[in-house]
Design a protein around this motif. Structure first.
Motif, PDB file in Angstrom:
ATOM      1  N   ARG A 157      37.664 -13.854   2.730  1.00  0.00           N
ATOM      2  CA  ARG A 157      38.418 -13.426   2.935  1.00  0.00           C
ATOM      3  C   ARG A 157      38.403 -11.955   3.132  1.00  0.00           C
ATOM      4  NH1 ARG A 157      42.618 -12.306  -2.161  1.00  0.00           N
ATOM      5  NH2 ARG A 157      41.890 -10.124  -1.465  1.00  0.00           N
ATOM      6  N   ALA A 158      38.093 -11.363   2.984  1.00  0.00           N
ATOM      7  CA  ALA A 158      37.612  -9.650   3.031  1.00  0.00           C
ATOM      8  C   ALA A 158      36.093 -10.069   3.518  1.00  0.00           C
ATOM      9  CB  ALA A 158      38.061  -8.816   2.002  1.00  0.00           C
ATOM     10  N   LEU A 159      35.754  -8.445   4.751  1.00  0.00           N
ATOM     11  CA  LEU A 159      34.724  -8.304   4.703  1.00  0.00           C
ATOM     12  C   LEU A 159      34.348  -6.255   4.654  1.00  0.00           C
ATOM     13  CD1 LEU A 159      34.260  -9.314   7.948  1.00  0.00           C
ATOM     14  CD2 LEU A 159      33.023 -10.149   6.113  1.00  0.00           C
ATOM     15  N   VAL A 160      34.137  -6.075   4.136  1.00  0.00           N
ATOM     16  CA  VAL A 160      33.411  -4.139   3.813  1.00  0.00           C
ATOM     17  C   VAL A 160      32.606  -4.168   4.491  1.00  0.00           C
ATOM     18  CG1 VAL A 160      33.206  -3.178   2.001  1.00  0.00           C
ATOM     19  CG2 VAL A 160      33.660  -5.386   1.126  1.00  0.00           C
ATOM     20  N   VAL A 161      32.722  -2.898   5.229  1.00  0.00           N
ATOM     21  CA  VAL A 161      31.667  -2.525   5.761  1.00  0.00           C
ATOM     22  C   VAL A 161      31.351  -0.475   5.285  1.00  0.00           C
ATOM     23  CG1 VAL A 161      31.482  -0.737   8.419  1.00  0.00           C
ATOM     24  CG2 VAL A 161      32.542  -2.912   7.846  1.00  0.00           C
ATOM     25  N   CYS A 162      30.772  -0.306   4.331  1.00  0.00           N
ATOM     26  CA  CYS A 162      30.444   1.302   4.135  1.00  0.00           C
ATOM     27  C   CYS A 162      28.747   1.628   5.121  1.00  0.00           C
ATOM     28  CB  CYS A 162      29.957   1.080   2.530  1.00  0.00           C
ATOM     29  SG  CYS A 162      28.143  -0.178   2.423  1.00  0.00           S
ATOM     30  N   GLU A 163      28.921   3.225   4.454  1.00  0.00           N
ATOM     31  CA  GLU A 163      27.034   3.442   4.979  1.00  0.00           C
ATOM     32  C   GLU A 163      25.916   3.045   5.231  1.00  0.00           C
ATOM     33  OE1 GLU A 163      27.436   7.879   5.094  1.00  0.00           O
ATOM     34  OE2 GLU A 163      29.611   7.925   4.997  1.00  0.00           O
TER      35      GLU A 163
END
Length: 189
Positions: A74-80
């Motif tokens: 349901r969610a996607l995470v974007v990080c460095e």
């Protein structure tokens, strides 16, 4: 990439307390992190030596490319960073895209938003509290604004070392529950 072997251990990942999901290593033990687009096409590699020195292949595409971990829910995470991505995924089970830098957060978020328009995008900020202008948090906010996403900031304990900035640092200092709590706070709001 094709000539390198999948690896289950590397000095860098061991120091970060993470697994080596989807990574390979060269015979000299240089860790290879794939940089792909939303269609899975490999455009470049990030190399990481045993001492943690990171480089991109000369001439390879970085803009909009990422290293993904997990399957979109349901969610996607974007990080460095890759270590941050591995930590977030291990603690939350969420799919994570490591954009490799603060400057690439917005391009990756835009690509993912275009490809997955109905998924909630969470931008996991590096809290560069000791750097003027806090570039990690500033870039995360700009990326979230560009795609209608939400920013998730690591909440460190009061004895926070000055170099502790990201979710891998939070995981190392306070454990998986502390990382989960930051994401739960945003997902439940």
């Amino acid at each position: 990439w094709e000539a390198a072997k999948p690896t289950h251990w590397h000095a860098y990942t061991r120091a970060k307390g993470i697994q080596t999901i989807g990574l390979r290593a060269e015979p000299d033990r240089t860790l290879l992190v794939p940089m792909r687009d939303v269609f899975g096409v490999l455009h470049s590699l990030q190399t990481i030596t045993n001492d943690g020195s990171k480089r991109f292949l000369a001439g390879g595409r970085v803009h909009g490319c990422f290293h993904s971990i997990g399957l979109p829910g349901r969610a996607l995470v974007v990080c460095e960073g890759m270590a941050t991505a591995q930590s977030i995924h291990a603690c939350t089970g969420l799919a994570v895209a490591a954009a490799f830098s603060a400057g690439n957060l917005a391009p990756v978020a835009r690509e993912l938003h275009q490809h997955y328009p109905h998924k909630q995008l969470l931008i996991a900020a590096d809290d560069d509290h000791a750097t003027e202008g806090n570039p990690g948090l500033t870039a995360a906010r700009a990326a979230a604004l560009a795609v209608g996403g939400d920013v998730v900031v690591p909440h460190f304990p009061s004895e926070r070392p000055s170099k502790a900035t990201d979710f891998n640092d939070l995981f190392s200092l306070a454990g998986a529950d502390a990382v989960r709590a930051c994401f739960a706070e945003v997902l439940e709001s």
